[in-house]
Design an enzyme around this catalytic site. Structure first.
Site, PDB file in Angstrom:
ATOM      1  N   GLY A 232       1.095  -1.098  -0.027  1.00  0.00           N
ATOM      2  CA  GLY A 232       0.173  -0.564  -0.059  1.00  0.00           C
ATOM      3  C   GLY A 232       0.701   1.671  -0.355  1.00  0.00           C
ATOM      4  CB  SER A 233      -0.210   4.293   0.923  1.00  0.00           C
ATOM      5  OG  SER A 233      -0.336   4.333   1.988  1.00  0.00           O
ATOM      6  N   GLY A 237       2.607   2.034   5.942  1.00  0.00           N
ATOM      7  CA  GLY A 237       3.381   1.118   6.513  1.00  0.00           C
ATOM      8  C   GLY A 237       4.296   2.159   7.143  1.00  0.00           C
ATOM      9  CD  GLU A 254       7.145  -5.530  -2.592  1.00  0.00           C
ATOM     10  OE1 GLU A 254       7.575  -4.053  -2.889  1.00  0.00           O
ATOM     11  OE2 GLU A 254       8.127  -6.242  -2.364  1.00  0.00           O
TER      12      GLU A 254
END
Length: 500
Positions: A232-233, A237, A254
């Site tokens: 995600g963004s 994270g 990721e």
């Protein structure tokens, strides 16, 4: 044409059961409601994690080649339902048909990879300094792997994690994006079919949790979840990473990408233009590997930009279920508003913007189709350094190759990168330690469309995680170093004498 209900039934879901829930699944194609999905409670999430933990204890004792058989059967099931699942991806995520089916093909490919991997979970034999001793590595399952996925790859990213986690002997608990719950439920239904054919897969081996932030937090904070793989963004994270680390769990992140293509003076401009256009407007700019920056040598810049404007003008925007469409919708209005804010900032920072406006609003008043934008910038301004999840291509010019590399590396993100050049020195420098600082660095292909055989992931604010191919399987296992003494003596390492 198949109705959404027909597609759901073909994938093993009962449309009648997808009513009365609190999560409304809508299609970005036209804003139509596809289903009303029932969300899990936090208590139900903990129960699912407990089931997965019990399943992992049984599954770890199944020989790895036998575990690979389950992935083979799952791959077969996906092959049989590739069209229907690909179409559901298009309906729920707005991808064009080719990309929807391509995402399912990625799932098939990673299942094939996992089948081969089931006989290649190798450790090392290590030379011991002590006579009559042998050292080696063994690799063991972690237990439960949690997967948090994003809307833009609603099925493939889960499969990259799940296929490897399962073949390595783990159970998997998946929290999909609230924007794409139906594709997750369909994957679970297909996996259940494969597990039934397999015969003795433990219950709870694969669990799906539907819900919002509270469900994600339950997964992130559970001590029973050994690894959390979150896609995600960067903002997401920053929240997930520390929470998992606080309990000493493992995390695989990721996150965002702000991917650049350098085009040198010797590049094949026809090839470069094709790679840039697919990378920049594919999936309506909503890939983590989308090409967001173009760094082009001043000697070829005018020619290349002219080619790009021509290609953009001819790109068909519309319903992604139409085979002629190249650019589908943005996922929702939030994405549209973010794109408009970025384009406003680009203009304020000296950029010349072409495109970016909303289209097809009369035909699809509840959907968000846009014309992909090209923003010719005076330099790498603040807005260029920020990832906007939309089809915006920022164009910058350079004169010296070292300048191009500095621009390429001068952003916080580090996922994918590419160079188009026929200069061997440029290509090799780009791939060297002094070149691209990204996890993916390509020559004469674009930034988007990675194969599953290579490890996928990036550096810096992209999170450092690696999924899919190469030795990414090691993320899903724990390593033990073993020393065996087959002599009749007990020598100590480093020649230490103790009590003699």
């Amino acid at each position: 044409m198949d109705t959404p209900q027909d597609i759901l039934r073909a994938l093993g879901l009962n449309p009648e059961s997808l009513t009365g829930g609190t999560l409304r699944a809508r299609s970005p194609i036209d804003g139509a409601e596809l289903a009303q999905v029932h969300e899990h409670t936090v208590a139900q999430a903990h129960s699912a994690i407990t089931r997965a933990r019990q399943a992992s204890l049984a599954w770890r004792d199944v020989p790895a080649p036998r575990r690979g058989e389950l992935l083979r059967l799952f791959g077969e099931t996906l092959r049989q339902h590739k069209r229907e699942l690909g179409r559901l991806v298009s309906l729920e995520a707005g991808k064009i048909v080719a990309e929807g089916e391509g995402e399912v093909q990625e799932m098939i490919d990673i299942c094939d990879f996992a089948v081969g991997l089931s006989r290649q979970l190798y450790g090392l034999t290590i030379a011991s300094e002590r006579p009559g001793h042998r050292m080696m590595e063994t690799w063991h399952p972690l237990g439960v792997v949690g997967v948090i996925s994003a809307f833009n790859f609603p099925v493939a990213v889960w499969s990259w994690n799940a296929a490897l986690a399962l073949v390595c002997g783990n159970a998997v608990v998946w929290k999909p994006s609230e924007k794409t719950p139906l594709t997750a439920l369909a994957c679970q239904a297909l996996f259940t079919q494969a597990a039934q054919r397999f015969g003795d897969a433990p219950a709870g081996l694969s669990e799906v949790l539907i819900g919002g932030r509270d469900i994600g937090e339950a997964l992130v904070d559970s001590h029973a979840v050994a690894l959390v793989s979150a896609t995600g963004s960067t903002r997401m994270g920053r929240q997930v990473g520390p929470r998992v680390a606080q309990r000493f769990g493992r995390v695989l992140l990721e996150l965002g990408g702000n991917n650049a293509i350098i085009v040198g003076p010797t590049a094949d401009l026809d090839m470069a233009a094709r790679g840039i256009v697919f990378g920049a407007i594919g999936t309506a700019g909503q890939r983590c590997t989308t090409t967001r920056r173009l760094i082009v040598h001043e000697s070829v810049a005018n020619d290349l930009v002219q080619r790009l404007h021509k290609a953009y003008a001819s790109a068909t925007i519309g319903n992604p279920l139409d085979s002629a469409t190249l650019v589908g919708p943005l996922i929702d209005r939030v994405s549209f508003d973010a794109m408009q804010a970025a384009l406003t900032a680009a203009r304020e920072q000296g950029g010349k913007v072409t495109g970016g406006e909303r289209v097809l609003a009369e035909q699809y008043p509840d959907a968000w189709y846009v014309r992909p934008a090209i923003a010719e910038m005076p330099g790498q301004t603040d807005v260029v350094c920020h990832e906007t999840f939309a089809p915006i291509l920022y164009v910058m010019r350079y004169t010296d190759f070292s300048q191009a590399l500095a621009l390429q590396n001068g952003v916080p993100q580090g996922l994918s990168s590419a160079i188009f050049t026929n200069d061997l020195r440029e290509a090799e420098t780009f791939l060297s330690a002094a070149g691209s600082d990204c996890g993916i660095a390509n020559v004469n292909i674009g930034t988007s469309g990675a194969e599953i055989g290579g490890a996928f992931g990036g550096e810096k604010e992209t999170g450092g995680g690696r999924e899919s191919g190469s030795d990414a399987w090691r993320n899903y296992m724990r390593r033990a170093t073993n020393t065996i003494n087959y002599s009749r003596q007990l020598p100590l390492a480093q020649g230490i004498k103790f009590g003699e």
